[in-house]
Design an enzyme around this catalytic site. Structure first.
Site, short mmCIF file in Angstrom:
data_model
loop_
_atom_site.label_atom_id
_atom_site.label_comp_id
_atom_site.label_asym_id
_atom_site.label_seq_id
_atom_site.Cartn_x
_atom_site.Cartn_y
_atom_site.Cartn_z
CG HIS A 1 45.51 39.29 42.24
ND1 HIS A 1 45.00 39.37 43.51
CD2 HIS A 1 44.58 39.84 41.44
CE1 HIS A 1 43.82 39.91 43.50
NE2 HIS A 1 43.51 40.22 42.26
CG ASP B 1 41.53 45.75 42.00
OD1 ASP B 1 41.59 46.06 40.80
OD2 ASP B 1 40.95 44.72 42.43
CG HIS C 1 39.45 41.35 43.22
ND1 HIS C 1 39.11 42.10 42.10
CD2 HIS C 1 38.48 40.42 43.37
CE1 HIS C 1 37.99 41.60 41.59
NE2 HIS C 1 37.59 40.59 42.33
CG ASP D 1 38.05 45.61 40.48
OD1 ASP D 1 38.65 44.53 40.28
OD2 ASP D 1 38.48 46.51 41.23
N1 LIG Z 1 34.30 34.07 41.89
C1 LIG Z 1 35.43 35.00 41.83
C2 LIG Z 1 36.31 34.73 40.63
C3 LIG Z 1 37.48 35.68 40.65
N2 LIG Z 1 38.24 35.57 39.43
C4 LIG Z 1 39.52 36.26 39.46
C5 LIG Z 1 39.39 37.72 39.81
C6 LIG Z 1 40.68 38.43 39.48
C7 LIG Z 1 40.63 39.92 39.78
C8 LIG Z 1 41.82 40.64 39.17
C9 LIG Z 1 41.96 42.09 39.67
O1 LIG Z 1 40.80 42.86 39.34
O2 LIG Z 1 42.15 42.15 41.06
C10 LIG Z 1 43.17 42.74 38.97
F1 LIG Z 1 43.31 44.00 39.41
F2 LIG Z 1 44.28 42.06 39.26
F3 LIG Z 1 43.00 42.74 37.66
ZN LIG Z 2 40.19 43.60 41.09
#
Ligand SMILES: NCCCNCCCCCC(O)(O)C(F)(F)F
Ligand SMILES: [Zn+2]
Length: 346
Positions: free
Chosen positions: A163, A199, A201, A288
């Site tokens: 990110h 991932d 996200h 995840d």
């Molecule tokens: N309601 C949703 C709240 C989301 N909160 C932030 C999620 C971050 C994910 C981080 C990730 O898993 O993508 C990384 F790989 F970068 F660690």
């Molecule tokens: Zn993630």
């Protein structure tokens, strides 16, 4: 498979993050990497090495100097504001939005925290810079081992990186480890590198860093940004810009996606990576996508990660794996190492 391990990751341990309107204990905890490390050791999957001595100037190939300067000194500035801050994580509260300026560097530290970030979920503490910097060194070292002839290498590190953009942190990320690895492969003469982000996200930071470049192809399978973080990037119509047109490939998938549908999207992403004739592959390995993940929405099961590793191996490219997300802590070790095992067995 050779693993380059960031033994300084424990220096980064956030207390709280803003989640669904309240401050909650951080999901991105040291135990995540400890579980992967012990699973690698339990299965005897290759040796663990420390990263090579890292020339920090390499970071400036993917990150803006004014951002690096900020992050490197942020903790000291935070404590200089108020000695009581030494017991608190630094978190941003204000961000520039449409019609506001980001060319002027504010004197205010809180204002610069917001200028150089995009969420309130990424706490910064005393050891964050050291942990992130050592993690980038792991990704760079893993790329060097592959350049040196290893078929693959795994950068086992946290904080994650995908990110983080050229000049912003967020999503638990400060330095973009996958981008550092891709740039290292480019610097070693690989004509075109593919970064494949599995991932849950979307890797908005990695996409942004390479969006106008045709020497690094970015592909990502992820939760649809219409419903899922990071929300504001990751749509299928984002195909790259300028020279980079055609070298960005987003495959957003709906909540509830199972491995059958996910695997079909992986096949599409890998076919495009073959079409663009990538000479090496960097995988942003977040797990995840697991059905038990507390903050995500796909339905992959632990055995599916073995198949994922096999599919990635079939691409037949020298491959650098960079650890990203995965928050079902009890299963994160099995799931991540299943990918490594599946890849290595193929
Ligand atoms: N309601 C949703 C709240 C989301 N909160 C932030 C999620 C971050 C994910 C981080 C990730 O898993 O993508 C990384 F790989 F970068 F660690
Ligand atoms: Zn993630």
């Amino acid at each position: 498979m050779l693993t380059i391990y960031n033994d300084q990751h424990v220096l980064h341990q956030g207390k709280v993050e803003m989640f669904r309107g309240e401050l909650v204990p951080c999901f991105e905890v040291p135990a995540r990497v400890d579980h992967v490390k012990s699973e690698l050791e339990r299965r005897g999957l290759g040796s663990l090495q420390a990263p090579d001595a890292f020339d920090e100037s390499l970071l400036a190939k993917v990150h803006a100097p004014r951002y690096l300067d900020f992050i490197a000194h942020a903790w000291d500035e935070w404590v200089a504001l108020d000695p009581a801050n030494a017991t608190r994580d630094a978190l941003p509260s204000y961000w520039p939005t449409r019609g506001m300026r980001s060319d002027v560097l504010p004197k205010s530290f809180p204002a610069r925290m917001g200028l150089f970030s995009f969420d309130a979920g990424t706490p910064l503490m005393a050891g964050s810079w050291a942990a992130a910097r050592h993690g980038a060194a792991c990704a760079w070292t893993a790329a060097r081992r592959v350049i040196g002839g290893e078929r693959s290498a795994f950068a086992l590190t946290r904080p994650p990186g995908h990110h983080a953009g050229a000049d912003f942190f967020g999503g638990y990320c400060f330095l973009n480890n996958a981008a550092v690895a891709a740039q290292a492969l480019r610097d070693a003469g690989v004509e075109r590198v593919a970064v494949l982000d599995v991932d849950y996200h979307h890797g908005n930071g990695t996409q942004a860093i390479f969006y106008e470049r045709d020497d690094v192809h970015f592909a990502s399978l992820h939760g649809d940004p219409l419903t899922d973080y990071p929300y504001y990037l990751g749509h299928a119509d984002e195909r790259g810009a300028g020279r980079g047109e055609g070298f960005n490939h987003n495959l957003p998938l709906p909540r509830g996606t199972d491995f059958t549908a996910w695997r079909a999207a992986l096949k599409t992403a890998l076919a495009r990576i073959a079409e663009v004739k990538a000479g090496a592959l960097v995988v942003s390995l977040g797990v995840d996508t697991f059905e038990g993940d507390p903050i995500s929405g796909f339905k992959l099961r632990s055995d599916d990660y073995l198949r994922m590793g096999e599919d990635l191996a079939r691409a037949g490219l020298p491959t650098v794996f960079v650890f990203e997300g995965g928050y079902a802590v009890a299963e994160v070790g099995v799931n991540a190492v299943n990918v490594i095992e599946g890849f290595g067995q193929f």
